[in-house]
Structure formats: C-alpha cells, structure tokens
Design an enzyme around this catalytic site. Structure first.
Site, PDB file in Angstrom:
ATOM      1  N   GLY A  40       3.040 -31.358 -16.156  1.00 34.97           N
ATOM      2  CA  GLY A  40       1.642 -31.545 -16.546  1.00 34.97           C
ATOM      3  C   GLY A  40       0.639 -30.690 -15.796  1.00 34.97           C
ATOM      4  O   GLY A  40       0.972 -29.692 -15.139  1.00 34.97           O
ATOM      5  N   LYS A  51      -3.756 -27.036  -3.860  1.00 37.33           N
ATOM      6  CA  LYS A  51      -3.472 -27.270  -2.430  1.00 37.33           C
ATOM      7  C   LYS A  51      -2.797 -26.047  -1.819  1.00 37.33           C
ATOM      8  O   LYS A  51      -2.978 -25.744  -0.631  1.00 37.33           O
ATOM      9  CB  LYS A  51      -2.590 -28.508  -2.235  1.00 37.33           C
ATOM     10  CG  LYS A  51      -3.291 -29.861  -2.372  1.00 37.33           C
ATOM     11  CD  LYS A  51      -4.607 -29.778  -2.988  1.00 37.33           C
ATOM     12  CE  LYS A  51      -5.335 -30.910  -3.531  1.00 37.33           C
ATOM     13  NZ  LYS A  51      -5.969 -30.717  -4.822  1.00 37.33           N
ATOM     14  N   SER A 196     -20.087 -31.063  -8.211  1.00 38.05           N
ATOM     15  CA  SER A 196     -19.549 -31.174  -6.841  1.00 38.05           C
ATOM     16  C   SER A 196     -18.585 -32.343  -6.702  1.00 38.05           C
ATOM     17  O   SER A 196     -18.493 -32.958  -5.647  1.00 38.05           O
ATOM     18  CB  SER A 196     -20.699 -31.312  -5.844  1.00 38.05           C
ATOM     19  OG  SER A 196     -21.219 -32.629  -5.900  1.00 38.05           O
ATOM     20  N   GLY A 286     -16.248 -32.202 -14.973  1.00 40.00           N
ATOM     21  CA  GLY A 286     -15.421 -33.327 -15.392  1.00 40.00           C
ATOM     22  C   GLY A 286     -14.405 -32.939 -16.451  1.00 40.00           C
ATOM     23  O   GLY A 286     -14.309 -31.767 -16.841  1.00 40.00           O
ATOM     24  N   ASP A 326      -4.547 -39.979 -17.237  1.00 40.62           N
ATOM     25  CA  ASP A 326      -5.901 -39.488 -17.549  1.00 40.62           C
ATOM     26  C   ASP A 326      -6.364 -39.912 -18.939  1.00 40.62           C
ATOM     27  O   ASP A 326      -7.548 -40.205 -19.138  1.00 40.62           O
ATOM     28  CB  ASP A 326      -5.942 -37.953 -17.475  1.00 40.62           C
ATOM     29  CG  ASP A 326      -6.043 -37.444 -16.044  1.00 40.62           C
ATOM     30  OD1 ASP A 326      -5.951 -38.269 -15.111  1.00 40.62           O
ATOM     31  OD2 ASP A 326      -6.197 -36.222 -15.864  1.00 40.62           O
ATOM     32  N   ALA A 334      -3.623 -38.219 -10.194  1.00 33.38           N
ATOM     33  CA  ALA A 334      -2.184 -38.215 -10.446  1.00 33.38           C
ATOM     34  C   ALA A 334      -1.526 -39.511  -9.973  1.00 33.38           C
ATOM     35  O   ALA A 334      -0.653 -40.057 -10.657  1.00 33.38           O
ATOM     36  CB  ALA A 334      -1.557 -37.016  -9.748  1.00 33.38           C
ATOM     37  N   HIS A 459      -0.193 -42.557  20.300  1.00 31.67           N
ATOM     38  CA  HIS A 459      -1.098 -41.636  21.002  1.00 31.67           C
ATOM     39  C   HIS A 459      -0.342 -40.376  21.385  1.00 31.67           C
ATOM     40  O   HIS A 459       0.802 -40.470  21.818  1.00 31.67           O
ATOM     41  CB  HIS A 459      -1.635 -42.298  22.272  1.00 31.67           C
ATOM     42  CG  HIS A 459      -2.494 -41.375  23.088  1.00 31.67           C
ATOM     43  ND1 HIS A 459      -3.810 -41.122  22.754  1.00 31.67           N
ATOM     44  CD2 HIS A 459      -2.209 -40.623  24.187  1.00 31.67           C
ATOM     45  CE1 HIS A 459      -4.309 -40.260  23.642  1.00 31.67           C
ATOM     46  NE2 HIS A 459      -3.367 -39.942  24.513  1.00 31.67           N
TER      47      HIS A 459
HETATM   48  P1  FAD Z   1      -1.402 -34.416 -17.380  1.00 24.04           P
HETATM   49  O1  FAD Z   1      -0.940 -34.024 -16.046  1.00 24.04           O
HETATM   50  O2  FAD Z   1      -2.610 -33.767 -17.932  1.00 24.04           O
HETATM   51  O3  FAD Z   1      -0.196 -34.186 -18.377  1.00 24.04           O
HETATM   52  C1  FAD Z   1      -0.320 -34.379 -19.751  1.00 24.04           C
HETATM   53  C2  FAD Z   1       0.748 -33.580 -20.452  1.00 24.04           C
HETATM   54  O4  FAD Z   1       0.753 -33.930 -21.840  1.00 24.04           O
HETATM   55  C3  FAD Z   1       0.490 -32.076 -20.416  1.00 24.04           C
HETATM   56  O5  FAD Z   1       1.626 -31.432 -19.857  1.00 24.04           O
HETATM   57  C4  FAD Z   1       0.248 -31.683 -21.871  1.00 24.04           C
HETATM   58  O6  FAD Z   1       0.772 -30.406 -22.188  1.00 24.04           O
HETATM   59  C5  FAD Z   1       1.016 -32.776 -22.614  1.00 24.04           C
HETATM   60  N1  FAD Z   1       0.538 -33.049 -23.979  1.00 24.04           N
HETATM   61  C6  FAD Z   1      -0.730 -33.308 -24.366  1.00 24.04           C
HETATM   62  N2  FAD Z   1      -0.767 -33.593 -25.687  1.00 24.04           N
HETATM   63  C7  FAD Z   1       0.502 -33.520 -26.139  1.00 24.04           C
HETATM   64  C8  FAD Z   1       1.114 -33.720 -27.414  1.00 24.04           C
HETATM   65  N3  FAD Z   1       0.409 -34.084 -28.481  1.00 24.04           N
HETATM   66  N4  FAD Z   1       2.455 -33.548 -27.522  1.00 24.04           N
HETATM   67  C9  FAD Z   1       3.193 -33.184 -26.436  1.00 24.04           C
HETATM   68  N5  FAD Z   1       2.671 -32.991 -25.215  1.00 24.04           N
HETATM   69  C10 FAD Z   1       1.345 -33.160 -25.057  1.00 24.04           C
HETATM   70  N6  FAD Z   1      -5.256 -35.529  -8.900  1.00 24.04           N
HETATM   71  C11 FAD Z   1      -4.882 -36.037  -7.719  1.00 24.04           C
HETATM   72  O7  FAD Z   1      -4.455 -37.188  -7.662  1.00 24.04           O
HETATM   73  N7  FAD Z   1      -4.957 -35.292  -6.570  1.00 24.04           N
HETATM   74  C12 FAD Z   1      -5.419 -34.017  -6.580  1.00 24.04           C
HETATM   75  O8  FAD Z   1      -5.466 -33.371  -5.535  1.00 24.04           O
HETATM   76  C13 FAD Z   1      -5.816 -33.449  -7.812  1.00 24.04           C
HETATM   77  N8  FAD Z   1      -6.265 -32.185  -7.870  1.00 24.04           N
HETATM   78  C14 FAD Z   1      -6.614 -31.657  -9.078  1.00 24.04           C
HETATM   79  C15 FAD Z   1      -7.080 -30.340  -9.136  1.00 24.04           C
HETATM   80  C16 FAD Z   1      -7.430 -29.787 -10.347  1.00 24.04           C
HETATM   81  C17 FAD Z   1      -7.926 -28.374 -10.399  1.00 24.04           C
HETATM   82  C18 FAD Z   1      -7.296 -30.546 -11.544  1.00 24.04           C
HETATM   83  C19 FAD Z   1      -7.631 -29.955 -12.879  1.00 24.04           C
HETATM   84  C20 FAD Z   1      -6.837 -31.839 -11.508  1.00 24.04           C
HETATM   85  C21 FAD Z   1      -6.501 -32.407 -10.270  1.00 24.04           C
HETATM   86  N9  FAD Z   1      -6.060 -33.729 -10.189  1.00 24.04           N
HETATM   87  C22 FAD Z   1      -5.713 -34.252  -8.979  1.00 24.04           C
HETATM   88  C23 FAD Z   1      -5.953 -34.591 -11.385  1.00 24.04           C
HETATM   89  C24 FAD Z   1      -4.514 -34.674 -11.882  1.00 24.04           C
HETATM   90  O9  FAD Z   1      -4.045 -33.381 -12.173  1.00 24.04           O
HETATM   91  C25 FAD Z   1      -4.448 -35.556 -13.117  1.00 24.04           C
HETATM   92  O10 FAD Z   1      -5.028 -36.809 -12.826  1.00 24.04           O
HETATM   93  C26 FAD Z   1      -3.017 -35.771 -13.550  1.00 24.04           C
HETATM   94  O11 FAD Z   1      -2.401 -34.547 -13.893  1.00 24.04           O
HETATM   95  C27 FAD Z   1      -2.965 -36.714 -14.752  1.00 24.04           C
HETATM   96  O12 FAD Z   1      -1.644 -36.893 -15.133  1.00 24.04           O
HETATM   97  P2  FAD Z   1      -1.279 -37.251 -16.637  1.00 24.04           P
HETATM   98  O13 FAD Z   1       0.200 -37.454 -16.645  1.00 24.04           O
HETATM   99  O14 FAD Z   1      -2.130 -38.351 -17.117  1.00 24.04           O
HETATM  100  O15 FAD Z   1      -1.681 -35.980 -17.509  1.00 24.04           O
END
Ligand code: FAD
Length: 480
Positions: A40, A51, A196, A286, A326, A334, A459
């Site tokens: 993802g 990171k 921010s 966002g 998400d 994550a 410590h």
């Molecule tokens: P995602 O990781 O978005 O995965 C969803 C997957 O579904 C994707 O691979 C997509 O291709 C697939 N998909 C979508 N629709 C379909 C479909 N119809 N058929 C098949 N596949 C499909 N979170 C943290 O906790 N710590 C952090 O440090 C952090 N840093 C971040 C930095 C950045 C720049 C960004 C953008 C996000 C960050 N996040 C962080 C947020 C984190 O990446 C997300 O909260 C997390 O990836 C959500 O996981 P998810 O499994 O819900 O979705």
C-alpha cells in the site's frame, strides 16, 4: 464457476495485508486483491520511504555538526539527492517484496487487478480503469488475475489519495503531492508547503535540512493542529531555529505558474494578501478516501464525511461487507489500519474482541525535533470536564539527551486530579516517536500516577523524562 473464499480483502496496504495474514492464521480461506503495489501507500509512498528520506536528512545534520562531537569532516557536507532518493526507493521496494513473501508464507491468494463489488459476496476483478498514479509495481509471481470471485466476507481496505484544493490541483511538475515530493530529480532552491499536518511538516523538515528555503502556510493558529498547543509552539520555535518559516492562520487562494516557479497568493487573517514565489509547492492538505468505482452506491454501503461508515467491529451498513484503514476514516494512520484489520477479522471468526478506542491511537511526526502524543491535550481534557494536573520535564535536564547532543524538547503529562489517571501525554524532542509507546501501554492499562512512580526506568535513557514529567505533575520532579 467463480472461485470462492471465506474472506476477500480489497487493497493490500497495512490494513489489507494484516487482515489477510490474521484471517489465514485463523484458518479462513483468504484472497487479497491489489491493483498497484503490495504494502500500500504506507510502504511504497508513505510511512517508510519518508522515514528513509528523513534518516538521510538526520545523517546530514549530524555530519554538519561533526565538529561538536570531535569529528573532523574535510570539505563541505552536501546531499547527493539521487542517492538519497535511490536509498528511499530501495527500502520501499524491499518492504513491498516482504509483503509478497508474507502472503506466500500464509497461503493467501494474491489477485492482481482492480476489484469492484457487484453484489454482497461477489467481486469482479479487472484491469485498473485509470492509469495508476505512479508506476505500477510488477505483479508478484503466482498471482491470480482478472475474473469473478466470491466470498462470505469482503473487507474493503482501499486507502486514500492526496486531497486537492480546487484551482490548486497538483500537476506533478510545479505543484507536487507526496508522490512527487518523495522522488525529486533536483533540489528546489525554495519550497512552499501548504498544510502543516504530519505529512507537510515531515517534507518541510526534510527539504530544509537539505538546505532548501522552506515556507509553510497553515490555516489554523498552530502548526500540527491536532497536537497540544504548547508542544506545537515548542516544535515551531525549534523548526524556526533550523530556518523554517511559518505563516499561520493563512490560506493559499490562488497559484500563478511560470515556467519553473509558482507564485502563491497567501491570504492572511487580516485579509491582506502576500505573494510568495517559490520553485515548487507541496500540497499537503489532507487525503481523500478511495471509495469510488467499488460498487458501494449500488450495494447501499453508507458513507460518512467521505469515508465508509463502520461500527466498532468495522462492519458497514451492508451485512458481509466491512471496511478498515484510511477508507474507513480518521485517524489516517497505518497502525490504526492494522489494528482495525485484526479486530475485523477476529470478529468475523467469532472471537471475543474489543472495538478500537481511537483516543488511545498515538500520533507521531518524524521532523527534527520529533513530536508524539496520545490521549487528551490540555485543552481537550479541560473541555471534557476534567480537573487536571499537568507535569512538564525538559530534555535539557536529561543526561542521555545531553550526551546525545540533542537536548531540546519537552515531555508533558496530563492527569485527572481526582483519580490520578493519566489522560494524555505529549512529547517533543529526541526519539519521542519511540518513547510514546510507553505512555500508550500505560494508558491502555488505565495507569495512575502511582504506577508510574513505582515503575523503574533505566538510566541513562531518554525515557527517564517520562517518569520525571509524571513526578512533576505532583511537585516531585527530582532532576529539575
Ligand atoms: P493504503 O496503504 O492506502 O492501501 C490501500 C491499497 O488499496 C493500495 O495499495 C491501493 O492500490 C489498493 N486499492 C485501492 N483501490 C483498489 C481496488 N479497487 N482494487 C484493488 N486494489 C485497490 N501513517 C503512519 O501511521 N505513520 C507514518 O509515519 C505515516 N507517514 C505517512 C507519510 C506519507 C507521505 C503518507 C502519504 C502517509 C503516511 N501515513 C503514515 C499514512 C499511512 O500511509 C496510511 O494511513 C496507511 O497506508 C493506510 O493503510 P490502508 O491499508 O488503509 O491503505
């Protein structure tokens, strides 16, 4: 005939792939559908590659301060941008491959393509309707392909994508999302960051450390608006010392584009407009849930504020259809996605599970200095009617932080005056994204100040600031 499963998961991000592993562990026949990349956004374009970039920035920062540690570095310390990006992409690729191995090890079928629910329990997988936003990772070996599949339970874990403001849509060249910001082919001289929150601040911190002139525009009166105001102020001052500029209570209303620069019209609280020219703009305002083209409307799956509405066990309004991560709404993190994955699958399997307590989901921002928090802020604790005690302990009074040469920061703890229960912890400073988990465990166990006082902290460690902060809330801090 359509191949049939107990559970099919749509989306292989941290929500989806963790759900798949847990379902397989519980003996459920499981498949996962992915259209773009295993692991993802988190591992490919989010948590992990950022990171990796920030680690390069940290090494650069340390190398530039080598003299303070008695280390002579000949010549100028300068970033090699292509090597920094290559390292970050290599790490993302490694994580992606790791999830492929985990699917294989757990005997989860990977179905490559875009999934759509045609009726409860039936999905059609086809070639992605739109070109993926980023180059598609190659499909792992032994994956299944397009076709119709059925399952008793379908979990939607399709994640989110960058939100765009009307008129300021990212174009990939001058106006970047996190995708382009993560793989720059050259270093801009100047950068404007819109927003921010954690993503905006992390990129701002990364580029600033590499020497870019960075200005951040934020709509709210404080940076990192979800954080405790005092911690946010502290972080802002430190980031300003590193050269970052902030314009608060302001919004970008318009962007003029030139061949290789943008001019943003920044409207301030008093109505005045400042025009700021920069090489690039990062839009970090966002994210937006991926709810489209999944067949949700036809099925009658309810949405709430753009996210799929779920109950405490991740069940949607349609029986047999679940949503996690998400796509099921904030906090968009994550670890929240992973936790929901386990709750959802264990409930499907008939285990006795507790719904997620969102108040206990920690938040971390990996800028320098780092920021981390869990529970109620001071304002929110008061609003909730608590009579509170607040403890504060600065890292400047912690031996380990001084030895590390990284002693700027603060640990703030908030207790209920009557019961002594720890209501919230808010940290800024070295490695606080690691320290916060101590408070998360404590709050999960409904800890009071007494238990923290009776806990022995090793410590010399940065963690001693956590106990000292609790002691300070009761006027008993030892090293201050
Ligand atoms: P995602 O990781 O978005 O995965 C969803 C997957 O579904 C994707 O691979 C997509 O291709 C697939 N998909 C979508 N629709 C379909 C479909 N119809 N058929 C098949 N596949 C499909 N979170 C943290 O906790 N710590 C952090 O440090 C952090 N840093 C971040 C930095 C950045 C720049 C960004 C953008 C996000 C960050 N996040 C962080 C947020 C984190 O990446 C997300 O909260 C997390 O990836 C959500 O996981 P998810 O499994 O819900 O979705």
């Amino acid at each position: 005939m359509a191949e049939s499963y107990d559970v099919i998961i749509i989306g292989a991000g941290p929500g989806g792939y963790v759900a798949a592993i847990r379902a397989a562990q519980l003996g459920l026949k499981t498949a996962i559908v992915e259209r773009e990349h295993l692991a993802g956004i988190c591992s490919n374009w989010g948590c992990i590659p950022t990171k990796a970039l920030l680690r390069s920035a940290e090494v650069m920062h340390l190398a530039s301060h080598g003299k303070e540690y008695g280390i002579a570095i000949e010549g100028a310390v300068r970033p090699d941008l292509s090597a920094i990006v290559k390292r970050s992409r290599g790490i993302a690729e490694r994580m992606n491959g790791g999830v492929g191995l985990l699917m294989k090890k757990n005997k989860v079928d990977v179905i490559w393509g875009e999934a759509k629910l045609v009726k409860p329990g039936e999905i059609v997988v086809s070639k992605p309707a739109k070109k993926p936003m980023q180059p598609q990772a190659p499909a792992p070996k032994n994956t299944k392909g397009e076709g119709t599949y059925t399952a008793k339970h379908v979990i939607i874990a399709t994640g989110a994508r960058p939100r765009a403001l009307p008129g300021i849509e990212p174009d990939g060249k001058l106006i970047w999302t996190y995708f382009e910001a993560m793989v720059p082919d050259s270093l801009p001289k100047s950068l404007l960051v819109m927003g921010s929150g954690a993503i905006g601040i992390e990129f701002a911190s990364f580029y600033r450390t590499l020497g870019v002139d960075v200005t951040v525009v934020e709509l709210m009166p404080q940076i990192m608006p979800v954080e405790d105001a005092e911690i946010s102020k502290f972080a802002q001052k430190r980031l300003e010392k590193e050269g970052l500029k902030f314009i608060l209570e302001a919004k970008v209303t318009k962007v003029d584009k030139a061949a290789n620069a943008i001019t943003a019209h920044v409207e301030k609280k008093d109505g005045s407009v400042e025009k700021i020219t920069a090489d690039r703009l990062i839009s970090a305002v966002g994210v937006q849930c991926n709810t489209e083209n999944l067949g949700l409307e036809a099925l009658g799956v309810k949405l709430e504020r753009g996210a799929i509405a779920i109950d405490g066990y991740c069940r949607t309004s349609v029986p047999g259809v679940y949503a996690i991560g998400d796509v099921a709404g904030p906090p968009m993190l994550a670890h929240k996605a992973e936790h929901e994955a386990v709750i959802c699958v264990e409930k499907i399997a008939g285990l006795n599970v507790h719904p997620l307590d969102k108040a206990l989901v920690p938040g971390c921002t990996y800028c320098h200095p780092q920021v981390a928090s869990v529970g109620l802020t001071e304002v929110k604790a008061k609003e909730a009617g608590h009579d509170i005690r607040v403890g504060r302990f600065p890292f400047v009074a912690n031996g380990k932080a001084v030895a590390l040469g990284d002693d700027q920061g603060l640990v703030k703890t908030i207790f209920d005056k009557k019961t002594g229960q720890l209501l919230g912890a808010h940290l800024v400073g070295p490695e606080v994204t690691e320290l916060i988990q101590g408070f998360v465990v404590a709050m999960n166990l409904e800890t009071t100040e007494e238990e923290l006082f009776h806990t022995v902290f090793p410590h010399p460690t940065l963690s001693e600031t956590m106990k000292e902060s609790a002691l300070d809330a009761y006027g008993r801090a030892l090293n201050m």
